[in-house]
Design a protein around this motif. Structure first.
Motif, PDB file in Angstrom:
ATOM      1  N   LYS A 141       0.888  -1.122   0.113  1.00 16.15           N
ATOM      2  CA  LYS A 141       0.017  -0.103  -0.001  1.00 16.15           C
ATOM      3  C   LYS A 141       0.974   1.225  -0.045  1.00 16.15           C
ATOM      4  CE  LYS A 141      -3.303   2.522   2.721  1.00 16.15           C
ATOM      5  NZ  LYS A 141      -2.509   3.329   3.843  1.00 16.15           N
ATOM      6  N   ILE A 142       0.563   2.032  -0.970  1.00 15.41           N
ATOM      7  CA  ILE A 142       1.296   3.285  -0.747  1.00 15.41           C
ATOM      8  C   ILE A 142       0.389   4.402  -0.598  1.00 15.41           C
ATOM      9  CG2 ILE A 142       2.531   5.145  -2.317  1.00 15.41           C
ATOM     10  CD1 ILE A 142       3.965   3.016  -3.936  1.00 15.41           C
ATOM     11  N   CYS A 143       0.325   5.107   0.532  1.00 10.63           N
ATOM     12  CA  CYS A 143      -0.586   6.112   0.961  1.00 10.63           C
ATOM     13  C   CYS A 143      -0.292   7.730   0.885  1.00 10.63           C
ATOM     14  CB  CYS A 143      -0.620   5.929   2.459  1.00 10.63           C
ATOM     15  SG  CYS A 143      -2.054   6.596   3.367  1.00 10.63           S
ATOM     16  N   GLY A 144      -1.194   8.337   1.113  1.00  8.44           N
ATOM     17  CA  GLY A 144      -1.044   9.712   0.669  1.00  8.44           C
ATOM     18  C   GLY A 144      -0.770  10.168  -0.730  1.00  8.44           C
ATOM     19  N   LEU A 145      -1.294   9.588  -1.591  1.00  7.01           N
ATOM     20  CA  LEU A 145      -1.245   9.981  -2.716  1.00  7.01           C
ATOM     21  C   LEU A 145      -2.200  11.542  -3.188  1.00  7.01           C
ATOM     22  CD1 LEU A 145       0.547   8.630  -5.190  1.00  7.01           C
ATOM     23  CD2 LEU A 145      -0.213   7.064  -3.385  1.00  7.01           C
ATOM     24  N   THR A 146      -1.508  12.413  -3.622  1.00  2.00           N
ATOM     25  CA  THR A 146      -2.012  13.643  -3.789  1.00  2.00           C
ATOM     26  C   THR A 146      -2.390  14.139  -5.171  1.00  2.00           C
ATOM     27  OG1 THR A 146      -0.182  14.798  -3.701  1.00  2.00           O
ATOM     28  CG2 THR A 146      -1.267  14.600  -1.448  1.00  2.00           C
ATOM     29  N   GLY A 153       3.775  -0.976  -9.231  1.00  2.00           N
ATOM     30  CA  GLY A 153       3.306  -2.066  -8.596  1.00  2.00           C
ATOM     31  C   GLY A 153       2.526  -2.058  -7.449  1.00  2.00           C
ATOM     32  N   ALA A 154       2.074  -1.111  -6.834  1.00  2.00           N
ATOM     33  CA  ALA A 154       1.296  -0.874  -5.649  1.00  2.00           C
ATOM     34  C   ALA A 154      -0.100  -1.506  -5.831  1.00  2.00           C
ATOM     35  CB  ALA A 154       0.987   0.533  -5.363  1.00  2.00           C
ATOM     36  N   ASP A 155      -0.423  -2.333  -4.793  1.00  2.00           N
ATOM     37  CA  ASP A 155      -1.673  -2.973  -4.911  1.00  2.00           C
ATOM     38  C   ASP A 155      -2.814  -2.451  -4.312  1.00  2.00           C
ATOM     39  OD1 ASP A 155      -0.561  -5.745  -5.711  1.00  2.00           O
ATOM     40  OD2 ASP A 155       0.647  -5.311  -3.828  1.00  2.00           O
ATOM     41  N   LEU A 156      -2.419  -1.378  -3.355  1.00  2.00           N
ATOM     42  CA  LEU A 156      -3.449  -0.480  -2.512  1.00  2.00           C
ATOM     43  C   LEU A 156      -3.074   0.892  -2.669  1.00  2.00           C
ATOM     44  CD1 LEU A 156      -2.663  -3.263  -0.356  1.00  2.00           C
ATOM     45  CD2 LEU A 156      -5.250  -2.444   0.019  1.00  2.00           C
ATOM     46  N   VAL A 157      -3.752   1.688  -2.891  1.00  2.00           N
ATOM     47  CA  VAL A 157      -3.479   3.468  -2.931  1.00  2.00           C
ATOM     48  C   VAL A 157      -4.427   4.002  -2.135  1.00  2.00           C
ATOM     49  CG1 VAL A 157      -3.847   5.393  -4.536  1.00  2.00           C
ATOM     50  CG2 VAL A 157      -2.897   3.219  -5.389  1.00  2.00           C
ATOM     51  N   GLY A 158      -3.538   4.828  -1.172  1.00  2.00           N
ATOM     52  CA  GLY A 158      -4.111   5.468  -0.036  1.00  2.00           C
ATOM     53  C   GLY A 158      -4.405   6.846  -0.282  1.00  2.00           C
ATOM     54  N   ILE A 159      -5.665   7.487   0.047  1.00  2.00           N
ATOM     55  CA  ILE A 159      -5.971   8.810   0.000  1.00  2.00           C
ATOM     56  C   ILE A 159      -6.146   9.275   1.395  1.00  2.00           C
ATOM     57  CG2 ILE A 159      -6.632   8.803  -2.465  1.00  2.00           C
ATOM     58  CD1 ILE A 159      -9.596   8.470  -1.721  1.00  2.00           C
ATOM     59  N   VAL A 160      -5.633  10.515   1.889  1.00  2.00           N
ATOM     60  CA  VAL A 160      -6.055  10.985   3.199  1.00  2.00           C
ATOM     61  C   VAL A 160      -7.000  12.093   3.175  1.00  2.00           C
ATOM     62  CG1 VAL A 160      -4.644  12.205   5.257  1.00  2.00           C
ATOM     63  CG2 VAL A 160      -3.461  10.352   3.839  1.00  2.00           C
ATOM     64  N   HIS A 161      -8.015  11.951   4.189  1.00  3.56           N
ATOM     65  CA  HIS A 161      -8.924  12.998   4.405  1.00  3.56           C
ATOM     66  C   HIS A 161      -8.991  13.297   5.685  1.00  3.56           C
ATOM     67  CE1 HIS A 161     -12.414  15.255   3.194  1.00  3.56           C
ATOM     68  NE2 HIS A 161     -13.219  14.775   3.978  1.00  3.56           N
ATOM     69  N   PHE A 162      -8.223  14.200   5.916  1.00  3.69           N
ATOM     70  CA  PHE A 162      -7.665  14.737   7.382  1.00  3.69           C
ATOM     71  C   PHE A 162      -7.037  15.923   7.390  1.00  3.69           C
ATOM     72  CE2 PHE A 162      -5.195  14.341  11.228  1.00  3.69           C
ATOM     73  CZ  PHE A 162      -6.003  14.444  12.182  1.00  3.69           C
ATOM     74  N   PRO A 163      -7.516  17.126   7.547  1.00  3.56           N
ATOM     75  CA  PRO A 163      -7.253  18.327   7.166  1.00  3.56           C
ATOM     76  C   PRO A 163      -5.938  18.699   8.108  1.00  3.56           C
ATOM     77  CG  PRO A 163      -9.432  18.453   7.377  1.00  3.56           C
ATOM     78  CD  PRO A 163      -9.276  17.155   7.893  1.00  3.56           C
TER      79      PRO A 163
END
Ligand SMILES: O=C(O)c1ccccc1N[C@@H]1O[C@H](COP(=O)(O)O)[C@@H](O)[C@H]1O
Length: 225
Positions: free
Chosen positions: A22-27, A39-49
């Motif tokens: 998982k690669i998180c915090g894609l903007t 090759g990332a299997d999971l993509v993280g999006i952050v919703h926290f101001p």
């Protein structure tokens, strides 16, 4: 390599491919596509101001749409109320939720049922005692370092914890390892704790922006581990 099986509702790992990444915090949509191409299997999006990686609803939807169907989109929130999560789920349509605050086991169960999505619950770990709550959560555990004192957010600081603490975890319990992973450290992490998945954010950034070369190196290191 024998690793923990997929938890309920989460994708299975291809045989012998090692943990999911998982690669998180894609903007940005282009960087999210680059993460999947790497090759990332999971993509993280952050919703926290308070997070420098926070996306408003439109931006979260744009990033999710860019990779929908090619990766599992995980929406990360911190102690979000029902209205906030309802709006995020309706607009970005994530495949899964990651709860990175002080959500109780009851709150996690409520949100899983309300949205019909698999849920990951983060626990800050410093000592074996921090794992005592794990058994109470019906969720994929995200085992992360505790944040620095006075931090404005509970994760995404590039801080590692002592992985040997995880000897105290039920070996049958799948988890996602996070906290301070990077292309240099992740192979040792995988070999040491054999997680279901690994999660990275700041370790694949340069100047707070996702770095395509680092994302590729991270995935390659996991696959080679
Ligand atoms: O990425 C963030 O900004 C963030 C904000 C609030 C909670 C969690 C956050 N990120 C998660 O923190 C861990 C560790 O990240 P890092 O690799 O050490 O930078 C990871 O699960 C991120 O998804």
């Amino acid at each position: 390599m024998s690793l923990a099986p997929a938890p309920r509702g989460w994708p299975a790992r291809p045989t012998d491919a090692g943990p999911l990444v998982k690669i998180c915090g894609l903007t940005r949509p282009d960087l999210a596509r680059a993460a999947v191409a790497a090759g990332a299997d999971l993509v993280g999006i952050v919703h926290f101001p308070p997070s420098p990686r926070h996306l408003d609803l439109d931006a979260a939807a744009a990033v999710a749409d860019a990779v929908r169907g090619t990766a599992t989109v995980v929406a990360l929130v911190v102690d979000a109320d029902d209205a906030t999560l309802d709006a995020l789920v309706a607009r970005a349509r994530p495949d899964a939720l990651q709860l990175h605050g002080k959500e109780t086991p009851e709150r996690v169960a409520h949100l899983a049922a309300r949205h019909g999505l698999p849920v990951a619950k983060a626990l800050g770990v410093a000592t074996a005692a921090d794992l005592a709550a794990a058994a109470r959560y019906d969720a994929l555990l995200v085992l992360d370092a505790k944040p620095p004192k006075d931090a404005d957010r509970p994760g995404g600081h590039g801080q590692r914890f002592d992985w040997r603490v995880l000897d105290a975890l039920d070996p049958a319990r799948p988890f996602m390892l996070s906290g301070g992973l990077d292309p240099e450290s992740v192979a040792e992490a995988v070999a040491t704790v054999r997680p279901y998945a690994v999660d990275v954010s700041s370790g694949v950034e340069t100047n707070r922006i996702k770095d395509i070369a680092k994302m590729s190196a991270f995935v390659a290191a996991v696959r080679a581990a």
